[in-house]
Design an enzyme around this catalytic site. Structure first.
Site, PDB file in Angstrom:
ATOM      1  CG  LEU A  13      -1.885  -1.197   1.323  1.00  9.89           C
ATOM      2  CD1 LEU A  13      -2.822  -0.926   2.303  1.00  9.89           C
ATOM      3  CD2 LEU A  13      -3.096  -0.579   0.189  1.00  9.89           C
ATOM      4  CG  ASP A  14       0.608   4.244  -3.049  1.00 10.45           C
ATOM      5  OD1 ASP A  14       1.727   3.063  -3.625  1.00 10.45           O
ATOM      6  OD2 ASP A  14      -0.259   4.283  -3.646  1.00 10.45           O
ATOM      7  CE  LYS A  15       5.354   8.674   4.409  1.00  5.93           C
ATOM      8  NZ  LYS A  15       6.854  10.216   4.478  1.00  5.93           N
TER       9      LYS A  15
END
Length: 328
Positions: free
Chosen positions: A138-140
């Site tokens: 998952l992106d930051k």
């Protein structure tokens, strides 16, 4: 799995490519065995072989050793992560927004990997690559459900499920303008030729399809939507929304501009429901990740409670998508 450093021997049961024959003997994926061969950890009849395509004859003795992953210094972790599900085989986490999943030279703060190391969870591949059980990312700034494997066998099984789309997630997002209708976007994605930080719809890119479902409209022009991915391209939801002239609140990289929605602290994208088949128990799991406080606060401020019940949104997404996108 064999211990790192020990030398093991198997007899080739058939003739063929070394990576295929050894993968069958070890019951491991060809890609991992190929990396082990290329790392110089495999020999045939005592002679080192570094080409996965090397032709081995039936009856020949193949020797191999598992490489040990180098130990890295982990950073002290001051955040906690909610565990949504856990058994001896895997766990599902509710990743907080703002936490990076993997360490990188440009990342100076503690990551989810550091949190896993602190809990004593550390896996490595056959070729000594450290991975800590992380199957997908998952992106930051994205929050929500993330599955972690506790053994290499489970990691491989979950990776196979991800490739076949037997495992996946339903996402919730708040966007700056309502969609005209429930819609499925089928448009290829590749690196944006004008900005290497972004992806874009590009002719000749990798095929990508996303279903978007309208859920509720707010009082200042925003809309709560859900998304289901049929492919897993980088930034896929954000790119396909941009192709529709819509942006996730807070997503300045892809063109969101604050208007009436107020200051948004991050990209309002949340992996709300994870589904998979348990690799050991063969049970279907659907695990909901509660919405984080920042998204809940926005919903309570800008949406009528009669139009939205955040407590059961994730659980009803599979049925809603099946009804709105029959046969998909």
């Amino acid at each position: 799995m064999a211990e790192a450093g020990e030398i093991h021997h198997v007899t080739a049961s058939e003739s063929g490519r070394l990576d295929r024959v050894l993968a069958s003997a070890m019951d491991r994926s060809r890609s991992q065995v190929a990396k082990l061969i290329e790392a110089g950890a495999v020999a045939v009849e005592g002679s080192p072989v570094t080409r996965p395509s090397f032709k081995v004859e039936a009856g020949k003795i193949i020797s191999y050793r598992i490489l040990e992953a180098p130990k890295r210094e982990s950073l002290p972790v001051e955040f906690d992560v909610e565990v949504l599900y856990e058994d001896e085989h895997l766990m599902v986490l509710n990743k907080p927004a703002g936490v990076v999943v993997h360490p990188a030279p440009s990342v100076r703060e503690p990551t989810l990997v550091d949190w896993l190391i602190a809990r004593g969870l550390s896996l490595s591949t056959l070729a000594g690559e450290e991975r800590h059980g992380i199957v997908h990312r998952l992106d930051k700034e994205t929050s929500g459900a993330l599955v972690i494997a506790k053994t290499n066998a489970v990691h491989q099984a979950l990776s196979d499920e991800l490739k076949s789309r037997e495992m996946g997630r339903y996402y919730l997002a708040l966007i700056d303008h309502p969609l005209r209708e429930n819609i499925s976007v089928d448009a290829p994605i590749a690196r944006n030729p004008a900005n290497r930080l972004k992806m874009a719809v590009v002719e000749g890119g990798r095929n990508a399809r996303t279903d978007f479902l309208k859920l509720a409209e707010g009082n200042e022009g925003s809309e709560l939507i859900a998304a289901r991915l049929h492919t897993g391209r980088t930034h896929q939801i954000r790119v396909h929304l941009g192709n529709l002239g819509r942006h996730i609140l807070g997503d300045k990289l892809y063109g969101y501009r604050e208007k009436t929605q107020g200051k948004i602290p991050r990209v309002f994208l949340h992996a709300a429901l994870l589904y998979l088949t348990h690799p050991v128990r063969q049970e279907r799991l659907e695990i909901a990740a509660p919405l984080p406080e920042d998204i809940l606060e926005y919903l309570h401020k800008h949406y009528m409670r009669s139009t939205i019940d955040e407590t059961n949104i994730p659980d009803r997404l599979p049925g809603e998508f099946a009804r709105r996108f029959p046969g998909a």
